[in-house]
Design a protein around this motif. Structure first.
Motif, PDB file in Angstrom:
ATOM      1  N   LEU A  26     103.996  92.986  66.335  1.00 11.11           N
ATOM      2  CA  LEU A  26     104.561  91.791  65.695  1.00 11.11           C
ATOM      3  C   LEU A  26     106.045  91.628  66.023  1.00 11.11           C
ATOM      4  CD1 LEU A  26     102.779  91.994  62.231  1.00 11.11           C
ATOM      5  CD2 LEU A  26     102.327  90.360  64.077  1.00 11.11           C
ATOM      6  N   ARG A  28     107.632  92.635  68.760  1.00  8.92           N
ATOM      7  CA  ARG A  28     107.804  92.241  70.164  1.00  8.92           C
ATOM      8  C   ARG A  28     107.299  90.832  70.436  1.00  8.92           C
ATOM      9  NH1 ARG A  28     105.681  97.482  71.689  1.00  8.92           N
ATOM     10  NH2 ARG A  28     103.786  96.356  72.216  1.00  8.92           N
ATOM     11  N   GLY A  29     106.483  90.289  69.558  1.00  7.02           N
ATOM     12  CA  GLY A  29     105.944  88.959  69.781  1.00  7.02           C
ATOM     13  C   GLY A  29     104.903  88.919  70.876  1.00  7.02           C
ATOM     14  N   ASP A  30     104.052  89.939  70.932  1.00  5.86           N
ATOM     15  CA  ASP A  30     103.024  90.044  71.973  1.00  5.86           C
ATOM     16  C   ASP A  30     101.841  89.100  71.767  1.00  5.86           C
ATOM     17  OD1 ASP A  30     104.527  91.982  73.166  1.00  5.86           O
ATOM     18  OD2 ASP A  30     103.338  93.666  72.433  1.00  5.86           O
ATOM     19  N   VAL A  31     101.701  88.552  70.576  1.00  6.52           N
ATOM     20  CA  VAL A  31     100.565  87.689  70.258  1.00  6.52           C
ATOM     21  C   VAL A  31     100.779  86.310  70.879  1.00  6.52           C
ATOM     22  CG1 VAL A  31      99.201  86.724  68.362  1.00  6.52           C
ATOM     23  CG2 VAL A  31     100.275  88.952  68.103  1.00  6.52           C
ATOM     24  N   HIS A  32      99.702  85.707  71.333  1.00  5.57           N
ATOM     25  CA  HIS A  32      99.790  84.394  71.976  1.00  5.57           C
ATOM     26  C   HIS A  32      99.731  83.265  70.955  1.00  5.57           C
ATOM     27  CE1 HIS A  32      98.454  87.030  75.271  1.00  5.57           C
ATOM     28  NE2 HIS A  32      99.284  86.278  75.970  1.00  5.57           N
ATOM     29  N   ASP A  33     100.545  83.354  69.923  1.00  5.39           N
ATOM     30  CA  ASP A  33     100.622  82.313  68.891  1.00  5.39           C
ATOM     31  C   ASP A  33     102.098  82.087  68.587  1.00  5.39           C
ATOM     32  OD1 ASP A  33     100.626  80.720  66.603  1.00  5.39           O
ATOM     33  OD2 ASP A  33      98.984  81.806  65.656  1.00  5.39           O
ATOM     34  N   PRO A  34     102.657  80.948  69.054  1.00  3.93           N
ATOM     35  CA  PRO A  34     104.089  80.697  68.838  1.00  3.93           C
ATOM     36  C   PRO A  34     104.482  80.673  67.359  1.00  3.93           C
ATOM     37  CG  PRO A  34     103.093  78.976  70.210  1.00  3.93           C
ATOM     38  CD  PRO A  34     102.007  79.897  69.799  1.00  3.93           C
ATOM     39  N   LEU A  36     103.156  82.470  64.896  1.00  2.00           N
ATOM     40  CA  LEU A  36     103.233  83.854  64.421  1.00  2.00           C
ATOM     41  C   LEU A  36     104.446  84.561  65.017  1.00  2.00           C
ATOM     42  CD1 LEU A  36     101.977  86.124  62.757  1.00  2.00           C
ATOM     43  CD2 LEU A  36     100.547  86.683  64.718  1.00  2.00           C
ATOM     44  N   ASN A  37     104.728  84.310  66.278  1.00  2.37           N
ATOM     45  CA  ASN A  37     105.875  84.947  66.927  1.00  2.37           C
ATOM     46  C   ASN A  37     107.209  84.475  66.359  1.00  2.37           C
ATOM     47  OD1 ASN A  37     104.244  86.491  68.574  1.00  2.37           O
ATOM     48  ND2 ASN A  37     104.237  84.980  70.220  1.00  2.37           N
ATOM     49  N   SER A  40     109.193  86.645  61.127  1.00  2.00           N
ATOM     50  CA  SER A  40     109.550  88.053  61.057  1.00  2.00           C
ATOM     51  C   SER A  40     108.751  88.651  59.904  1.00  2.00           C
ATOM     52  CB  SER A  40     111.049  88.206  60.811  1.00  2.00           C
ATOM     53  OG  SER A  40     111.387  89.559  60.773  1.00  2.00           O
ATOM     54  N   ASN A  77      94.825  85.249  63.977  1.00  2.00           N
ATOM     55  CA  ASN A  77      94.995  86.082  65.175  1.00  2.00           C
ATOM     56  C   ASN A  77      94.476  87.506  64.986  1.00  2.00           C
ATOM     57  OD1 ASN A  77      96.621  84.345  67.123  1.00  2.00           O
ATOM     58  ND2 ASN A  77      97.734  84.097  65.195  1.00  2.00           N
TER      59      ASN A  77
END
Length: 132
Positions: A26, A28-34, A36-37, A40, A77
């Motif tokens: 979470l 690093r923002g590895d998920v492909h959902d802007p 969620l990224n 914080s 996600n």
């Protein structure tokens, strides 16, 4: 033989590994959902079932605002997060990850508020030895 309701050492260890891994993913923002990224999110604790097939992550967005939106984004996600966590951990099964709000800070605030009340402070004060 009665079973204890306390989690085993293995449950605690696996829960902590999942918590750390989920926090890293979470952060690093590895998920492909802007959406969620852009959030914080703090992962306070992860509790696992005795068979380690279900992990409940207790989360809270920074500042506590937008908690429902954060939960919705995490739940949306969950499959991708499960795959990412299972890739980093060496477990026989990839646990199903469930998300719940971490209410620990709310409970601590409520406890502080209760302890600050005048009648509670009076009851918990150390008695004066001269009054006895």
């Amino acid at each position: 033989m009665a079973r204890s309701s306390a989690p085993s050492q293995r449950q605690l260890r696996v829960g902590e590994l999942i918590r750390r891994t989920l926090s890293e993913v979470l952060a690093r923002g590895d998920v492909h959902d802007p959406e969620l990224n852009a959030m914080s999110i703090t992962v306070g604790e992860v509790r696992t079932s005795p068979d380690l097939k279900v992990a409940t992550a207790f989360v809270l967005p920074l500042g506590g605002r937008g908690a429902e939106a954060a939960l919705a984004a995490l739940r949306r996600n969950r499959g991708e997060l499960r795959r990412m966590v299972s890739r980093k951990l060496d477990l026989k099964f990839a646990p199903e990850i469930r998300f719940a709000l971490d209410e620990t800070f709310d409970r601590m605030d409520e406890t502080r508020r209760l302890l600050a009340q005048e009648d509670v402070r009076r009851d918990t004060a150390t008695p004066d030895p001269d009054e006895a």
